[in-house]
Design an enzyme around this catalytic site. Structure first.
Site, PDB file in Angstrom:
ATOM      1  N   GLY A  10      -6.331   0.711   6.993  1.00 41.48           N
ATOM      2  CA  GLY A  10      -5.189   0.494   7.894  1.00 41.48           C
ATOM      3  C   GLY A  10      -4.038  -0.015   7.050  1.00 41.48           C
ATOM      4  O   GLY A  10      -4.164  -1.046   6.373  1.00 41.48           O
ATOM      5  N   HIS A  50       1.496 -10.837 -19.942  1.00 40.15           N
ATOM      6  CA  HIS A  50       0.733 -10.242 -21.055  1.00 40.15           C
ATOM      7  C   HIS A  50       1.628  -9.404 -21.972  1.00 40.15           C
ATOM      8  O   HIS A  50       1.141  -8.884 -22.990  1.00 40.15           O
ATOM      9  CB  HIS A  50      -0.372  -9.311 -20.524  1.00 40.15           C
ATOM     10  CG  HIS A  50      -1.654  -9.994 -20.152  1.00 40.15           C
ATOM     11  ND1 HIS A  50      -1.783 -10.827 -19.074  1.00 40.15           N
ATOM     12  CD2 HIS A  50      -2.894  -9.944 -20.727  1.00 40.15           C
ATOM     13  CE1 HIS A  50      -3.037 -11.244 -18.976  1.00 40.15           C
ATOM     14  NE2 HIS A  50      -3.736 -10.736 -19.974  1.00 40.15           N
ATOM     15  N   GLU A  60     -14.157  -4.891   8.283  1.00 38.72           N
ATOM     16  CA  GLU A  60     -13.621  -4.053   7.206  1.00 38.72           C
ATOM     17  C   GLU A  60     -12.410  -4.695   6.555  1.00 38.72           C
ATOM     18  O   GLU A  60     -12.238  -4.656   5.332  1.00 38.72           O
ATOM     19  CB  GLU A  60     -13.187  -2.696   7.774  1.00 38.72           C
ATOM     20  CG  GLU A  60     -14.320  -1.893   8.321  1.00 38.72           C
ATOM     21  CD  GLU A  60     -13.822  -0.582   8.936  1.00 38.72           C
ATOM     22  OE1 GLU A  60     -14.450  -0.145   9.888  1.00 38.72           O
ATOM     23  OE2 GLU A  60     -12.819  -0.030   8.450  1.00 38.72           O
ATOM     24  N   GLN A 111       8.607 -22.754 -20.605  1.00 37.83           N
ATOM     25  CA  GLN A 111       8.695 -23.302 -19.256  1.00 37.83           C
ATOM     26  C   GLN A 111       8.564 -22.191 -18.207  1.00 37.83           C
ATOM     27  O   GLN A 111       7.935 -22.375 -17.159  1.00 37.83           O
ATOM     28  CB  GLN A 111      10.015 -24.047 -19.058  1.00 37.83           C
ATOM     29  CG  GLN A 111      10.016 -24.814 -17.746  1.00 37.83           C
ATOM     30  CD  GLN A 111      11.353 -25.441 -17.447  1.00 37.83           C
ATOM     31  OE1 GLN A 111      12.395 -24.783 -17.502  1.00 37.83           O
ATOM     32  NE2 GLN A 111      11.341 -26.723 -17.148  1.00 37.83           N
ATOM     33  N   SER A 163      -3.095   7.091   9.508  1.00 37.07           N
ATOM     34  CA  SER A 163      -2.864   5.951  10.407  1.00 37.07           C
ATOM     35  C   SER A 163      -3.149   6.342  11.854  1.00 37.07           C
ATOM     36  O   SER A 163      -3.643   5.534  12.638  1.00 37.07           O
ATOM     37  CB  SER A 163      -1.403   5.490  10.311  1.00 37.07           C
ATOM     38  OG  SER A 163      -1.079   5.169   8.988  1.00 37.07           O
TER      39      SER A 163
HETATM   40  C1  LIG Z   1      -8.059   5.238  -2.685  1.00 33.55           C
HETATM   41  C2  LIG Z   1      -8.182   5.503  -1.209  1.00 33.55           C
HETATM   42  C3  LIG Z   1      -9.405   5.343  -0.592  1.00 33.55           C
HETATM   43  C4  LIG Z   1      -9.549   5.639   0.755  1.00 33.55           C
HETATM   44  N1  LIG Z   1     -10.796   5.565   1.321  1.00 33.55           N
HETATM   45  C5  LIG Z   1     -10.971   6.060   2.587  1.00 33.55           C
HETATM   46  C6  LIG Z   1     -12.288   6.180   3.119  1.00 33.55           C
HETATM   47  O1  LIG Z   1     -13.295   5.800   2.499  1.00 33.55           O
HETATM   48  N2  LIG Z   1     -12.428   6.749   4.352  1.00 33.55           N
HETATM   49  C7  LIG Z   1     -11.359   7.176   5.087  1.00 33.55           C
HETATM   50  O2  LIG Z   1     -11.565   7.663   6.172  1.00 33.55           O
HETATM   51  N3  LIG Z   1     -10.096   7.050   4.603  1.00 33.55           N
HETATM   52  C8  LIG Z   1      -9.884   6.517   3.374  1.00 33.55           C
HETATM   53  N4  LIG Z   1      -8.618   6.406   2.851  1.00 33.55           N
HETATM   54  C9  LIG Z   1      -7.474   6.843   3.666  1.00 33.55           C
HETATM   55  C10 LIG Z   1      -6.600   5.687   4.141  1.00 33.55           C
HETATM   56  O3  LIG Z   1      -7.264   4.936   5.117  1.00 33.55           O
HETATM   57  C11 LIG Z   1      -5.273   6.313   4.625  1.00 33.55           C
HETATM   58  O4  LIG Z   1      -4.597   6.783   3.474  1.00 33.55           O
HETATM   59  C12 LIG Z   1      -4.433   5.328   5.378  1.00 33.55           C
HETATM   60  O5  LIG Z   1      -5.015   5.023   6.614  1.00 33.55           O
HETATM   61  C13 LIG Z   1      -3.014   5.853   5.623  1.00 33.55           C
HETATM   62  O6  LIG Z   1      -3.021   7.138   6.166  1.00 33.55           O
HETATM   63  P1  LIG Z   1      -2.117   8.287   5.497  1.00 33.55           P
HETATM   64  O7  LIG Z   1      -2.398   8.293   4.056  1.00 33.55           O
HETATM   65  O8  LIG Z   1      -2.303   9.521   6.258  1.00 33.55           O
HETATM   66  O9  LIG Z   1      -0.620   7.753   5.674  1.00 33.55           O
HETATM   67  P2  LIG Z   1       0.312   7.978   6.974  1.00 33.55           P
HETATM   68  O10 LIG Z   1      -0.434   7.611   8.193  1.00 33.55           O
HETATM   69  O11 LIG Z   1       0.923   9.324   6.882  1.00 33.55           O
HETATM   70  O12 LIG Z   1       1.450   6.884   6.700  1.00 33.55           O
HETATM   71  C14 LIG Z   1       2.571   7.089   5.823  1.00 33.55           C
HETATM   72  C15 LIG Z   1       3.457   5.845   5.919  1.00 33.55           C
HETATM   73  O13 LIG Z   1       3.938   5.731   7.270  1.00 33.55           O
HETATM   74  C16 LIG Z   1       3.643   4.457   7.770  1.00 33.55           C
HETATM   75  N5  LIG Z   1       3.324   4.507   9.199  1.00 33.55           N
HETATM   76  C17 LIG Z   1       2.448   5.332   9.839  1.00 33.55           C
HETATM   77  N6  LIG Z   1       2.404   5.026  11.143  1.00 33.55           N
HETATM   78  C18 LIG Z   1       3.255   3.985  11.330  1.00 33.55           C
HETATM   79  C19 LIG Z   1       3.630   3.202  12.458  1.00 33.55           C
HETATM   80  N7  LIG Z   1       3.095   3.402  13.678  1.00 33.55           N
HETATM   81  N8  LIG Z   1       4.550   2.215  12.279  1.00 33.55           N
HETATM   82  C20 LIG Z   1       5.091   1.985  11.066  1.00 33.55           C
HETATM   83  N9  LIG Z   1       4.760   2.681   9.960  1.00 33.55           N
HETATM   84  C21 LIG Z   1       3.841   3.656  10.095  1.00 33.55           C
HETATM   85  C22 LIG Z   1       2.402   4.014   6.981  1.00 33.55           C
HETATM   86  O14 LIG Z   1       2.252   2.592   7.024  1.00 33.55           O
HETATM   87  C23 LIG Z   1       2.730   4.551   5.602  1.00 33.55           C
HETATM   88  O15 LIG Z   1       3.585   3.646   4.947  1.00 33.55           O
HETATM   89  C24 LIG Z   1      -8.426   6.059   1.519  1.00 33.55           C
HETATM   90  C25 LIG Z   1      -7.182   6.174   0.903  1.00 33.55           C
HETATM   91  C26 LIG Z   1      -7.062   5.917  -0.442  1.00 33.55           C
HETATM   92  C27 LIG Z   1      -5.713   6.107  -1.072  1.00 33.55           C
END
Ligand SMILES: Cc1cc2nc3c(=O)[nH]c(=O)nc-3n(C[C@H](O)[C@H](O)[C@H](O)COP(=O)(O)OP(=O)(O)OC[C@H]3O[C@@H](n4cnc5c(N)ncnc54)[C@H](O)[C@@H]3O)c2cc1C
Length: 381
Positions: free
Chosen positions: A368, A342, A246, A283, A134
Protein backbone atom coordinates in the site's frame (compact mmCIF):
# COMPACT_ATOMS: atom_id res chain seq x y z
CA UNK A 1 25.45 4.47 22.72
CA UNK A 2 23.71 1.41 24.13
CA UNK A 3 20.85 0.12 22.03
CA UNK A 4 17.58 0.59 23.85
CA UNK A 5 16.02 -2.68 24.99
CA UNK A 6 12.52 -3.03 23.59
CA UNK A 7 9.94 -3.41 26.39
CA UNK A 8 8.49 -6.52 24.72
CA UNK A 9 11.81 -8.41 24.74
CA UNK A 10 12.43 -11.20 27.26
CA UNK A 11 15.06 -13.90 27.85
CA UNK A 12 13.48 -16.39 25.45
CA UNK A 13 13.29 -13.80 22.66
CA UNK A 14 16.87 -12.76 23.38
CA UNK A 15 18.02 -16.36 22.83
CA UNK A 16 16.08 -16.42 19.56
CA UNK A 17 17.69 -13.11 18.56
CA UNK A 18 21.16 -14.49 19.24
CA UNK A 19 20.58 -17.64 17.23
CA UNK A 20 19.04 -15.72 14.29
CA UNK A 21 22.02 -13.33 14.38
CA UNK A 22 24.46 -16.27 14.31
CA UNK A 23 22.57 -17.88 11.44
CA UNK A 24 22.39 -14.64 9.45
CA UNK A 25 26.09 -13.90 9.94
CA UNK A 26 27.21 -17.43 9.07
CA UNK A 27 24.74 -18.49 6.38
CA UNK A 28 23.26 -15.38 4.82
CA UNK A 29 25.61 -12.38 4.90
CA UNK A 30 28.44 -14.27 3.11
CA UNK A 31 26.04 -15.24 0.29
CA UNK A 32 24.29 -11.89 -0.13
CA UNK A 33 26.52 -10.61 -2.95
CA UNK A 34 26.02 -13.87 -4.87
CA UNK A 35 22.27 -13.74 -4.25
CA UNK A 36 22.14 -10.17 -5.54
CA UNK A 37 24.07 -11.15 -8.67
CA UNK A 38 21.76 -14.10 -9.42
CA UNK A 39 18.56 -12.19 -8.43
CA UNK A 40 17.34 -14.78 -5.95
CA UNK A 41 18.38 -16.45 -2.70
CA UNK A 42 17.79 -20.03 -3.90
CA UNK A 43 15.65 -22.65 -2.18
CA UNK A 44 18.29 -24.20 0.08
CA UNK A 45 18.44 -21.23 2.49
CA UNK A 46 14.68 -21.55 3.00
CA UNK A 47 15.09 -25.18 4.04
CA UNK A 48 17.95 -24.24 6.36
CA UNK A 49 15.96 -21.42 7.94
CA UNK A 50 13.01 -23.80 8.32
CA UNK A 51 15.20 -26.45 9.96
CA UNK A 52 16.34 -23.82 12.50
CA UNK A 53 12.72 -22.92 13.33
CA UNK A 54 12.99 -19.40 11.86
CA UNK A 55 9.95 -19.66 9.57
CA UNK A 56 6.31 -19.26 10.62
CA UNK A 57 7.40 -18.55 14.18
CA UNK A 58 3.97 -17.13 15.03
CA UNK A 59 2.00 -20.03 13.53
CA UNK A 60 0.67 -22.56 16.10
CA UNK A 61 2.81 -25.66 16.62
CA UNK A 62 -0.10 -27.96 15.62
CA UNK A 63 0.55 -26.68 12.07
CA UNK A 64 4.31 -27.08 12.33
CA UNK A 65 4.94 -23.43 13.27
CA UNK A 66 6.93 -22.07 16.18
CA UNK A 67 3.89 -21.52 18.41
CA UNK A 68 5.10 -18.00 19.19
CA UNK A 69 3.61 -14.61 18.43
CA UNK A 70 4.42 -11.47 16.48
CA UNK A 71 7.40 -10.67 18.72
CA UNK A 72 9.15 -13.78 17.41
CA UNK A 73 8.59 -12.66 13.83
CA UNK A 74 9.74 -9.13 14.72
CA UNK A 75 13.04 -10.47 16.08
CA UNK A 76 13.73 -12.17 12.76
CA UNK A 77 12.81 -9.15 10.60
CA UNK A 78 15.02 -7.01 12.82
CA UNK A 79 18.08 -9.22 12.51
CA UNK A 80 17.69 -9.46 8.72
CA UNK A 81 16.89 -5.75 8.40
CA UNK A 82 19.96 -4.63 10.37
CA UNK A 83 22.14 -6.62 7.98
CA UNK A 84 20.44 -5.38 4.81
CA UNK A 85 19.32 -8.92 3.89
CA UNK A 86 16.45 -7.80 1.69
CA UNK A 87 16.35 -10.78 -0.69
CA UNK A 88 14.95 -13.37 1.71
CA UNK A 89 11.22 -12.73 1.33
CA UNK A 90 10.11 -13.95 4.70
CA UNK A 91 7.51 -11.18 5.03
CA UNK A 92 5.30 -12.31 2.15
CA UNK A 93 5.87 -15.94 3.16
CA UNK A 94 4.50 -15.15 6.63
CA UNK A 95 1.59 -13.16 5.20
CA UNK A 96 0.60 -16.11 2.96
CA UNK A 97 0.81 -18.38 6.02
CA UNK A 98 -1.46 -16.01 7.94
CA UNK A 99 -4.06 -16.01 5.16
CA UNK A 100 -4.18 -19.80 5.59
CA UNK A 101 -4.23 -19.66 9.38
CA UNK A 102 -6.94 -17.00 9.58
CA UNK A 103 -9.12 -17.91 6.62
CA UNK A 104 -8.14 -21.39 5.36
CA UNK A 105 -10.18 -24.54 5.86
CA UNK A 106 -8.83 -27.06 8.40
CA UNK A 107 -7.67 -29.22 5.50
CA UNK A 108 -5.83 -26.30 3.82
CA UNK A 109 -4.06 -25.37 7.04
CA UNK A 110 -2.95 -28.96 7.64
CA UNK A 111 -1.83 -29.41 4.05
CA UNK A 112 0.21 -26.26 3.54
CA UNK A 113 1.36 -24.74 6.83
CA UNK A 114 3.77 -27.51 7.97
CA UNK A 115 5.52 -27.44 4.58
CA UNK A 116 5.79 -23.64 4.79
CA UNK A 117 7.20 -23.80 8.31
CA UNK A 118 9.85 -26.28 7.15
CA UNK A 119 10.83 -24.11 4.19
CA UNK A 120 9.82 -26.81 1.71
CA UNK A 121 7.08 -24.62 0.29
CA UNK A 122 7.88 -20.94 -0.22
CA UNK A 123 4.89 -18.61 -0.10
CA UNK A 124 4.03 -15.52 -2.15
CA UNK A 125 1.07 -13.18 -2.40
CA UNK A 126 0.00 -12.40 -5.94
CA UNK A 127 -2.43 -9.50 -6.05
CA UNK A 128 -0.93 -6.74 -8.25
CA UNK A 129 -1.53 -6.72 -11.98
CA UNK A 130 -0.40 -4.38 -14.72
CA UNK A 131 -3.78 -2.61 -14.43
CA UNK A 132 -4.33 -3.09 -10.69
CA UNK A 133 -1.99 -1.78 -7.99
CA UNK A 134 -3.38 0.67 -5.44
CA UNK A 135 -6.84 0.07 -6.88
CA UNK A 136 -7.64 -3.61 -6.46
CA UNK A 137 -10.90 -3.11 -8.32
CA UNK A 138 -8.78 -3.34 -11.47
CA UNK A 139 -8.00 -7.04 -10.89
CA UNK A 140 -8.76 -8.95 -14.11
CA UNK A 141 -7.27 -12.42 -13.52
CA UNK A 142 -10.25 -14.72 -13.71
CA UNK A 143 -10.93 -18.19 -12.35
CA UNK A 144 -13.82 -20.00 -13.98
CA UNK A 145 -15.33 -23.03 -12.32
CA UNK A 146 -15.09 -26.23 -14.37
CA UNK A 147 -16.18 -29.28 -12.37
CA UNK A 148 -13.79 -29.78 -9.46
CA UNK A 149 -11.37 -27.13 -10.73
CA UNK A 150 -10.97 -23.45 -11.40
CA UNK A 151 -9.43 -22.54 -14.75
CA UNK A 152 -7.25 -19.44 -14.40
CA UNK A 153 -6.39 -16.87 -17.07
CA UNK A 154 -4.49 -13.63 -16.46
CA UNK A 155 -1.21 -12.22 -15.22
CA UNK A 156 0.39 -10.72 -12.14
CA UNK A 157 3.28 -8.30 -11.78
CA UNK A 158 5.79 -7.31 -9.05
CA UNK A 159 5.31 -10.57 -7.13
CA UNK A 160 7.90 -10.96 -4.36
CA UNK A 161 9.28 -14.54 -4.16
CA UNK A 162 7.59 -14.96 -7.56
CA UNK A 163 10.24 -17.25 -9.03
CA UNK A 164 10.94 -19.43 -5.98
CA UNK A 165 7.41 -19.67 -4.63
CA UNK A 166 5.76 -23.09 -4.53
CA UNK A 167 2.51 -21.67 -3.15
CA UNK A 168 0.78 -18.49 -4.33
CA UNK A 169 -2.06 -16.73 -2.58
CA UNK A 170 -3.55 -15.62 -5.90
CA UNK A 171 -6.22 -12.91 -6.07
CA UNK A 172 -8.74 -13.81 -8.79
CA UNK A 173 -12.24 -12.99 -9.91
CA UNK A 174 -14.52 -16.00 -9.51
CA UNK A 175 -17.47 -14.39 -11.27
CA UNK A 176 -17.95 -11.69 -13.87
CA UNK A 177 -19.13 -8.84 -11.63
CA UNK A 178 -16.51 -6.07 -11.34
CA UNK A 179 -16.92 -5.28 -7.62
CA UNK A 180 -15.15 -6.68 -4.58
CA UNK A 181 -17.79 -9.41 -4.09
CA UNK A 182 -16.31 -11.39 -7.00
CA UNK A 183 -12.76 -11.39 -5.57
CA UNK A 184 -11.46 -14.66 -4.17
CA UNK A 185 -8.08 -16.10 -3.21
CA UNK A 186 -6.87 -19.34 -4.72
CA UNK A 187 -3.96 -21.14 -3.07
CA UNK A 188 -1.99 -22.16 -6.16
CA UNK A 189 0.63 -24.91 -6.00
CA UNK A 190 3.03 -23.99 -8.78
CA UNK A 191 5.11 -27.20 -9.10
CA UNK A 192 4.61 -28.73 -12.56
CA UNK A 193 1.48 -26.65 -13.07
CA UNK A 194 0.46 -26.68 -16.74
CA UNK A 195 -0.68 -23.28 -18.00
CA UNK A 196 1.47 -21.40 -15.48
CA UNK A 197 4.69 -19.58 -16.29
CA UNK A 198 7.06 -17.40 -14.30
CA UNK A 199 8.10 -14.48 -16.49
CA UNK A 200 11.06 -12.21 -15.98
CA UNK A 201 12.67 -11.68 -12.60
CA UNK A 202 12.29 -7.91 -12.71
CA UNK A 203 15.31 -5.60 -12.94
CA UNK A 204 14.86 -3.31 -9.93
CA UNK A 205 16.48 -0.20 -8.43
CA UNK A 206 17.37 -2.18 -5.30
CA UNK A 207 16.54 -5.44 -3.49
CA UNK A 208 18.54 -7.23 -6.15
CA UNK A 209 18.54 -10.56 -4.31
CA UNK A 210 14.73 -10.63 -4.25
CA UNK A 211 13.11 -12.61 -7.06
CA UNK A 212 10.29 -10.14 -7.76
CA UNK A 213 8.64 -11.57 -10.86
CA UNK A 214 5.83 -11.52 -13.38
CA UNK A 215 3.48 -14.52 -13.40
CA UNK A 216 1.32 -15.74 -16.28
CA UNK A 217 -1.74 -18.01 -16.22
CA UNK A 218 -3.10 -19.48 -19.42
CA UNK A 219 -5.73 -22.06 -18.57
CA UNK A 220 -4.01 -23.33 -15.38
CA UNK A 221 -6.33 -25.79 -13.62
CA UNK A 222 -6.45 -25.31 -9.84
CA UNK A 223 -8.44 -27.74 -7.65
CA UNK A 224 -11.55 -26.07 -6.25
CA UNK A 225 -10.42 -27.42 -2.86
CA UNK A 226 -7.65 -24.77 -3.01
CA UNK A 227 -10.08 -21.86 -2.80
CA UNK A 228 -9.08 -20.12 0.44
CA UNK A 229 -11.77 -20.80 3.02
CA UNK A 230 -13.83 -22.77 0.50
CA UNK A 231 -16.36 -19.98 -0.18
CA UNK A 232 -16.00 -17.75 -3.26
CA UNK A 233 -16.26 -13.95 -3.02
CA UNK A 234 -14.41 -13.64 0.30
CA UNK A 235 -11.14 -12.34 -1.20
CA UNK A 236 -11.43 -8.65 -0.31
CA UNK A 237 -12.45 -9.44 3.27
CA UNK A 238 -9.59 -11.96 3.60
CA UNK A 239 -7.02 -9.51 2.21
CA UNK A 240 -8.23 -6.59 4.33
CA UNK A 241 -8.17 -8.53 7.58
CA UNK A 242 -4.41 -9.01 7.52
CA UNK A 243 -3.36 -5.53 6.42
CA UNK A 244 -2.24 -4.23 9.86
CA UNK A 245 0.04 -7.29 10.17
CA UNK A 246 1.52 -6.70 6.71
CA UNK A 247 2.14 -3.02 7.36
CA UNK A 248 3.91 -3.80 10.58
CA UNK A 249 6.37 -6.09 8.79
CA UNK A 250 7.40 -3.09 6.69
CA UNK A 251 7.63 -0.78 9.69
CA UNK A 252 9.61 -3.27 11.80
CA UNK A 253 12.15 -3.92 9.07
CA UNK A 254 12.32 -0.16 8.39
CA UNK A 255 13.37 0.67 11.94
CA UNK A 256 15.85 -2.21 12.01
CA UNK A 257 17.36 -1.05 8.72
CA UNK A 258 17.83 2.45 10.15
CA UNK A 259 19.45 1.02 13.28
CA UNK A 260 21.84 -1.05 11.16
CA UNK A 261 22.67 1.96 8.98
CA UNK A 262 23.30 4.18 12.01
CA UNK A 263 25.68 1.63 13.54
CA UNK A 264 27.56 1.24 10.24
CA UNK A 265 27.79 5.02 9.78
CA UNK A 266 29.05 5.63 13.31
CA UNK A 267 31.74 2.98 12.82
CA UNK A 268 32.74 4.42 9.44
CA UNK A 269 32.85 8.08 10.45
CA UNK A 270 34.89 7.32 13.57
CA UNK A 271 37.47 5.53 11.42
CA UNK A 272 37.73 7.65 8.26
CA UNK A 273 39.87 10.78 8.50
CA UNK A 274 39.98 14.12 6.60
CA UNK A 275 41.67 17.43 7.46
CA UNK A 276 43.53 15.83 10.38
CA UNK A 277 40.51 14.48 12.23
CA UNK A 278 37.88 11.79 11.93
CA UNK A 279 34.77 12.53 9.87
CA UNK A 280 32.78 12.06 13.07
CA UNK A 281 34.54 15.00 14.72
CA UNK A 282 33.23 17.60 12.27
CA UNK A 283 30.39 19.44 13.96
CA UNK A 284 28.16 18.84 10.93
CA UNK A 285 28.68 15.06 11.19
CA UNK A 286 28.00 15.01 14.93
CA UNK A 287 24.80 17.02 14.53
CA UNK A 288 23.61 14.87 11.63
CA UNK A 289 24.29 11.70 13.59
CA UNK A 290 22.64 13.13 16.69
CA UNK A 291 19.54 13.87 14.60
CA UNK A 292 19.55 10.39 13.05
CA UNK A 293 19.99 8.72 16.46
CA UNK A 294 17.08 10.76 17.87
CA UNK A 295 14.80 10.01 14.92
CA UNK A 296 15.62 6.31 15.06
CA UNK A 297 14.97 6.23 18.82
CA UNK A 298 11.55 7.88 18.35
CA UNK A 299 10.69 5.47 15.50
CA UNK A 300 11.75 2.54 17.68
CA UNK A 301 9.44 3.66 20.50
CA UNK A 302 6.49 3.88 18.08
CA UNK A 303 7.19 0.54 16.44
CA UNK A 304 7.73 -1.14 19.82
CA UNK A 305 4.29 0.04 20.87
CA UNK A 306 2.83 -1.33 17.62
CA UNK A 307 4.61 -4.69 18.10
CA UNK A 308 3.04 -4.97 21.56
CA UNK A 309 -0.35 -4.14 20.07
CA UNK A 310 -0.06 -6.77 17.30
CA UNK A 311 0.93 -9.29 19.96
CA UNK A 312 -2.11 -8.34 22.04
CA UNK A 313 -4.36 -8.43 18.94
CA UNK A 314 -5.27 -4.75 19.32
CA UNK A 315 -3.41 -3.02 16.48
CA UNK A 316 -5.88 -1.06 14.35
CA UNK A 317 -5.51 -0.25 10.65
CA UNK A 318 -4.99 3.49 11.20
CA UNK A 319 -2.16 3.04 13.71
CA UNK A 320 -0.50 0.48 11.41
CA UNK A 321 -0.89 2.82 8.41
CA UNK A 322 0.74 5.64 10.40
CA UNK A 323 3.68 3.38 11.22
CA UNK A 324 4.05 2.23 7.61
CA UNK A 325 4.17 5.69 5.98
CA UNK A 326 6.03 7.56 8.68
CA UNK A 327 8.75 4.99 9.24
CA UNK A 328 9.33 4.27 5.54
CA UNK A 329 9.57 8.03 4.80
CA UNK A 330 12.02 8.49 7.68
CA UNK A 331 13.96 5.41 6.58
CA UNK A 332 14.70 6.98 3.24
CA UNK A 333 15.84 10.30 4.73
CA UNK A 334 18.05 8.51 7.25
CA UNK A 335 19.65 6.32 4.58
CA UNK A 336 20.28 9.37 2.41
CA UNK A 337 22.19 11.03 5.30
CA UNK A 338 24.13 7.84 6.00
CA UNK A 339 25.23 7.61 2.37
CA UNK A 340 26.31 11.28 2.45
CA UNK A 341 28.41 10.71 5.59
CA UNK A 342 30.20 7.87 3.80
CA UNK A 343 31.20 10.14 0.89
CA UNK A 344 31.98 8.29 -2.35
CA UNK A 345 32.18 4.97 -0.54
CA UNK A 346 28.51 5.37 0.33
CA UNK A 347 27.75 5.11 -3.37
CA UNK A 348 29.54 1.76 -3.69
CA UNK A 349 27.46 -1.41 -3.50
CA UNK A 350 30.02 -3.13 -1.32
CA UNK A 351 29.02 -0.76 1.50
CA UNK A 352 25.98 -1.69 3.56
CA UNK A 353 24.47 1.82 3.52
CA UNK A 354 24.58 1.91 -0.28
CA UNK A 355 22.60 -1.32 -0.59
CA UNK A 356 20.22 -0.22 2.16
CA UNK A 357 19.63 3.15 0.46
CA UNK A 358 18.57 1.51 -2.81
CA UNK A 359 16.64 -1.27 -1.05
CA UNK A 360 14.73 1.21 1.12
CA UNK A 361 13.10 3.20 -1.65
CA UNK A 362 10.39 0.64 -2.30
CA UNK A 363 9.22 0.66 1.31
CA UNK A 364 7.21 3.81 0.48
CA UNK A 365 5.58 2.03 -2.48
CA UNK A 366 4.72 -1.58 -1.66
CA UNK A 367 2.34 -2.84 1.02
CA UNK A 368 0.00 0.00 0.00
CA UNK A 369 1.68 3.24 -1.10
CA UNK A 370 2.25 5.95 1.49
CA UNK A 371 -0.37 8.08 -0.27
CA UNK A 372 -2.92 5.29 0.28
CA UNK A 373 -1.82 5.11 3.95
CA UNK A 374 -2.63 8.81 4.32
CA UNK A 375 -6.02 8.27 2.65
CA UNK A 376 -6.80 5.59 5.25
CA UNK A 377 -5.67 7.80 8.12
CA UNK A 378 -7.54 10.83 6.82
CA UNK A 379 -10.78 8.85 6.56
CA UNK A 380 -10.61 8.27 10.32
CA UNK A 381 -9.97 11.91 11.22
C1 LIG B 1 9.73 -4.52 -5.24
C2 LIG B 1 8.23 -4.67 -5.23
C3 LIG B 1 7.67 -5.77 -4.61
C4 LIG B 1 6.29 -5.95 -4.64
N1 LIG B 1 5.76 -7.09 -4.10
C5 LIG B 1 4.44 -7.36 -4.32
C6 LIG B 1 3.91 -8.64 -3.95
O1 LIG B 1 4.60 -9.51 -3.39
N2 LIG B 1 2.61 -8.90 -4.25
C7 LIG B 1 1.80 -7.98 -4.86
O2 LIG B 1 0.65 -8.29 -5.09
N3 LIG B 1 2.28 -6.76 -5.20
C8 LIG B 1 3.57 -6.44 -4.95
N4 LIG B 1 4.09 -5.22 -5.31
C9 LIG B 1 3.20 -4.23 -5.94
C10 LIG B 1 2.90 -3.03 -5.04
O3 LIG B 1 2.07 -3.41 -3.98
C11 LIG B 1 2.30 -1.94 -5.96
O4 LIG B 1 3.35 -1.47 -6.78
C12 LIG B 1 1.70 -0.82 -5.17
O5 LIG B 1 0.54 -1.24 -4.51
C13 LIG B 1 1.36 0.39 -6.05
O6 LIG B 1 0.62 0.01 -7.17
P1 LIG B 1 1.08 0.51 -8.63
O7 LIG B 1 2.51 0.19 -8.78
O8 LIG B 1 0.14 -0.01 -9.62
O9 LIG B 1 0.97 2.10 -8.55
P2 LIG B 1 -0.36 2.97 -8.84
O10 LIG B 1 -1.49 2.41 -8.08
O11 LIG B 1 -0.49 3.14 -10.31
O12 LIG B 1 0.07 4.37 -8.20
C14 LIG B 1 0.89 5.35 -8.87
C15 LIG B 1 0.98 6.57 -7.95
O13 LIG B 1 -0.35 7.11 -7.78
C16 LIG B 1 -0.63 7.23 -6.41
N5 LIG B 1 -2.05 6.96 -6.14
C17 LIG B 1 -2.80 5.90 -6.55
N6 LIG B 1 -4.04 5.99 -6.05
C18 LIG B 1 -4.07 7.12 -5.30
C19 LIG B 1 -5.06 7.75 -4.50
N7 LIG B 1 -6.29 7.22 -4.33
N8 LIG B 1 -4.74 8.92 -3.87
C20 LIG B 1 -3.51 9.46 -4.01
N9 LIG B 1 -2.53 8.90 -4.74
C21 LIG B 1 -2.80 7.74 -5.36
C22 LIG B 1 0.23 6.15 -5.74
O14 LIG B 1 0.42 6.43 -4.35
C23 LIG B 1 1.51 6.25 -6.56
O15 LIG B 1 2.28 7.32 -6.07
C24 LIG B 1 5.45 -4.98 -5.25
C25 LIG B 1 6.03 -3.85 -5.83
C26 LIG B 1 7.39 -3.70 -5.83
C27 LIG B 1 7.97 -2.49 -6.52
Amino acid sequence: MDAQQSPWMNDELQLLRESVARFADAEMVPLDAQWRAQQNVGKEIWRRAGAQGFLCTDIPSEYGGGGGDFRHEAVIYEELGRRGLSGFGQGVHSIAAHYLLNHGTAEQRQRFLPQMAHGELIGAIAISEPGAGSDMKGIRTRAERDGDHYVVHGSKIFISNGMLAGLLALAVRTDSSPGSQSLSILMVETANLAGFKVGRVLDKMGMHAQDTAELFFDGARIPAANLLGGVPGQGMYQLMGDLPYERMLIAVSGVATMEGALAATLAYTKERRAFGQTIFEFQNSKFRLAEIATNVRVARAYVDDCISRVTAGTLDTVTASMAKWWISDLQQRVLDECVQLHGGYGYMNEYLVCRMFADSRVQRIYGGTNEIMKEIIARAL
